[in-house]
Design an enzyme around this catalytic site. Structure first.
Site, PDB file in Angstrom:
ATOM      1  N   ASP A  72       2.220  -5.407   8.208  1.00  0.00           N
ATOM      2  CA  ASP A  72       1.040  -4.549   8.148  1.00  0.00           C
ATOM      3  C   ASP A  72      -0.176  -5.465   8.096  1.00  0.00           C
ATOM      4  O   ASP A  72      -0.341  -6.253   7.155  1.00  0.00           O
ATOM      5  CB  ASP A  72       1.113  -3.653   6.911  1.00  0.00           C
ATOM      6  CG  ASP A  72      -0.032  -2.644   6.832  1.00  0.00           C
ATOM      7  OD1 ASP A  72      -1.112  -2.913   7.416  1.00  0.00           O
ATOM      8  OD2 ASP A  72       0.131  -1.612   6.164  1.00  0.00           O
ATOM      9  N   TYR A 119     -10.351   0.759  10.934  1.00  0.00           N
ATOM     10  CA  TYR A 119     -11.602   1.106  10.260  1.00  0.00           C
ATOM     11  C   TYR A 119     -12.020   0.123   9.179  1.00  0.00           C
ATOM     12  O   TYR A 119     -13.055   0.310   8.559  1.00  0.00           O
ATOM     13  CB  TYR A 119     -11.534   2.527   9.684  1.00  0.00           C
ATOM     14  CG  TYR A 119     -10.327   2.846   8.831  1.00  0.00           C
ATOM     15  CD1 TYR A 119     -10.267   2.447   7.507  1.00  0.00           C
ATOM     16  CD2 TYR A 119      -9.265   3.546   9.361  1.00  0.00           C
ATOM     17  CE1 TYR A 119      -9.164   2.747   6.725  1.00  0.00           C
ATOM     18  CE2 TYR A 119      -8.157   3.852   8.597  1.00  0.00           C
ATOM     19  CZ  TYR A 119      -8.107   3.440   7.276  1.00  0.00           C
ATOM     20  OH  TYR A 119      -7.015   3.728   6.511  1.00  0.00           O
ATOM     21  N   LYS A 120     -11.248  -0.910   8.958  1.00  0.00           N
ATOM     22  CA  LYS A 120     -11.644  -1.927   7.975  1.00  0.00           C
ATOM     23  C   LYS A 120     -12.418  -3.034   8.685  1.00  0.00           C
ATOM     24  O   LYS A 120     -13.572  -2.849   9.082  1.00  0.00           O
ATOM     25  CB  LYS A 120     -10.408  -2.433   7.230  1.00  0.00           C
ATOM     26  CG  LYS A 120      -9.732  -1.372   6.363  1.00  0.00           C
ATOM     27  CD  LYS A 120      -8.510  -1.925   5.678  1.00  0.00           C
ATOM     28  CE  LYS A 120      -7.896  -1.009   4.652  1.00  0.00           C
ATOM     29  NZ  LYS A 120      -7.599   0.357   5.061  1.00  0.00           N
ATOM     30  N   PHE A 170       0.851  -1.183   0.000  1.00  0.00           N
ATOM     31  CA  PHE A 170       0.000   0.000   0.000  1.00  0.00           C
ATOM     32  C   PHE A 170       0.891   1.239   0.000  1.00  0.00           C
ATOM     33  O   PHE A 170       1.888   1.296   0.725  1.00  0.00           O
ATOM     34  CB  PHE A 170      -0.932   0.008   1.208  1.00  0.00           C
ATOM     35  CG  PHE A 170      -2.035   1.023   1.096  1.00  0.00           C
ATOM     36  CD1 PHE A 170      -3.121   0.783   0.278  1.00  0.00           C
ATOM     37  CD2 PHE A 170      -1.961   2.221   1.766  1.00  0.00           C
ATOM     38  CE1 PHE A 170      -4.141   1.720   0.138  1.00  0.00           C
ATOM     39  CE2 PHE A 170      -2.971   3.161   1.638  1.00  0.00           C
ATOM     40  CZ  PHE A 170      -4.053   2.911   0.820  1.00  0.00           C
ATOM     41  N   ARG A 195     -12.744  -4.615  -6.937  1.00  0.00           N
ATOM     42  CA  ARG A 195     -12.367  -5.269  -5.686  1.00  0.00           C
ATOM     43  C   ARG A 195     -13.596  -5.451  -4.806  1.00  0.00           C
ATOM     44  O   ARG A 195     -14.373  -4.515  -4.602  1.00  0.00           O
ATOM     45  CB  ARG A 195     -11.310  -4.411  -4.970  1.00  0.00           C
ATOM     46  CG  ARG A 195     -10.502  -5.154  -3.942  1.00  0.00           C
ATOM     47  CD  ARG A 195      -9.400  -4.265  -3.399  1.00  0.00           C
ATOM     48  NE  ARG A 195      -9.940  -3.118  -2.675  1.00  0.00           N
ATOM     49  CZ  ARG A 195      -9.314  -2.517  -1.654  1.00  0.00           C
ATOM     50  NH1 ARG A 195      -8.132  -2.937  -1.275  1.00  0.00           N
ATOM     51  NH2 ARG A 195      -9.859  -1.478  -1.060  1.00  0.00           N
TER      52      ARG A 195
END
Length: 428
Positions: free
Chosen positions: A201, A226-227, A130, A387
């Site tokens: 990560d 927040y995922k 990312f 996605r």
């Protein structure tokens, strides 16, 4: 055998995890397959945050740092997340953002490497990591005169075999584009055999699948709230360091909450023992309050089999999606960009879509099926992606069936070619 929607409804009726869906607020007429970017609102969050605002802040005022336990939120929520990622109590804290936490742990890892093996000058990472991870690594490498080297998952083992120059391996356990999952324990062992430290990560794995940081003997880890942890937009992140490393070095952002005695108000910094030194400034109380509710939605699955049960359902959902797309969208070029092998795939499926990918997703969202678009280079090697995330806490098998129905309709009708779907918004 071709599955029908009734077959999928039967799967939902037999699903022991199905009651967990009631813990979330899901908009009517929406199929949400983007929990890998932003989790759904837990039903308990509005009232809990309102209580923190009206009672703890409004009535308790500054007393609530003690009476409502505000000061303990980083450790309290951290201990809950620790149960999901194979960390022990007191080893993980909630603080800041993933980017800031990466800066902390990469700085600490580089300090350890500099002390133990100063000839090692390479930070090794994934070419598809990312961007924020790469940006932070670029910054630190520039500051310390190091080299950031990018490789691929396919070439990683060979690179580590000649890794005498590698100081730190920085990798995301689940690739945000493809959903490919790396074997943490095996990769950590390879890195250690090469003499390198590991930073993981967990943004796309914490809360989506079993993670065992201590079992894997990892060195450092970060992750966002927040995922899959359902903490809300911009929720605080978390940071973990193996116990063998926590006392060795200060992290570079030596703020007052990471002090050994912050309310002694010393002018000289003394780091707190253990992971508490990875705190920095005053915690965001309202954000951490919301995150705690989100983490509790995952802990509610523990009596139903916990993370292994959630992982098993996630894989059934994603396998159903892959099979349905192949069967019902066969007339369209949508190659699978995620691993075929379930064991190598996270909780998402990515489809390559180099012709009108953004517009296809926009048209799908207009029909109430929310996934997301991730731009590539528009080539077979780096395709544009559709996605789709599969969060087993609230995603149903009929949601998968209906999502593929909508996707087939968007493609068969060609409605994605309409001008309104080809105007890009700021956030994709």
């Amino acid at each position: 055998m071709t599955l029908t929607r009734n077959d999928c409804a039967a799967l939902d009726a037999a699903d022991p995890l199905a009651p967990l869906r009631a813990r979330f607020t899901l908009p009517e007429g929406v199929i949400y397959l983007d929990g890998n970017s932003l989790g759904v609102l837990p039903a308990a969050t509005p009232a809990r945050v309102a209580d923190a605002i009206q009672q703890e802040w409004g009535e308790g005022l500054i007393r609530s740092w003690n009476s409502a336990g505000w000061i303990d939120l980083p450790q309290r929520v951290g201990d809950k997340i620790a149960r999901l990622v194979g960390a022990a109590p007191g080893e993980l804290v909630v603080a800041d953002s993933t980017s800031v936490n990466l800066y902390k742990v990469l700085s600490a890892a580089l300090a350890i490497a500099r002390a133990d093996a100063p000839a090692r000058r390479v930070v090794l990472s994934d070419a598809e990591n990312f961007p924020t991870d790469l940006y932070i690594a670029q910054s630190l490498c520039a500051q310390h005169g190091l080299t950031l080297e990018l490789t691929t998952a396919e070439a990683l083992e060979a690179r580590l075999a000649r890794g005498q120059d590698v100081a730190v391996l920085l990798w995301t356990q689940v690739n945000y584009r493809s959903g490919r999952m790396l074997d943490m324990a095996r990769t950590t062992a390879l890195a250690h055999a090469a003499g390198a430290l590991t930073i993981w990560d967990l943004a796309h794995s914490a809360g989506a699948m079993p993670v065992d940081l201590n079992g894997a003997q990892a060195d450092f880890a970060i992750g966002c709230g927040y995922k899959y942890l359902n903490g809300g937009p911009g929720a605080p992140a978390f940071v973990w360091a193996h116990a063998r490393h926590t006392e060795r070095f200060w992290q570079p952002l030596s703020g007052w909450m990471g002090h050994a005695a912050p309310f002694r108000f010393d002018t000289a910094y003394q780091p707190a023992p253990g992971i508490a030194r990875y705190l920095c400034g005053t915690p965001s109380v309202l954000a951490m309050t919301a995150l705690e509710v989100g983490v509790d939605t995952l802990l509610a699955a523990e009596p139903l089999g916990g993370m292994p049960a959630l992982r098993a359902k996630s894989l059934r959902l994603s396998r159903l999606f892959i099979d349905q797309v192949r069967e019902r969208c066969a007339a369209h070029a949508l190659p699978l960009a995620s691993p075929e092998d379930d064991a190598e795939r996270g909780s998402q499926v990515s489809l390559a879509c180099n012709e009108g990918g953004y517009a296809v997703m926009a048209a799908l969202i207009a029909r109430g099926v929310i996934g997301d678009f991730r731009a590539g280079q528009g080539t077979d090697q780096a395709p544009d992606l559709l996605r789709f995330g599969f969060t087993p806490l609230y995603t149903r098998f009929v949601d998968v069936f209906d999502a593929v129905t909508a996707l087939a309709t968007v493609l068969d009708s060609g409605e994605w070619r309409e001008a309104r779907f080809n105007q890009r918004a700021a956030v994709t």
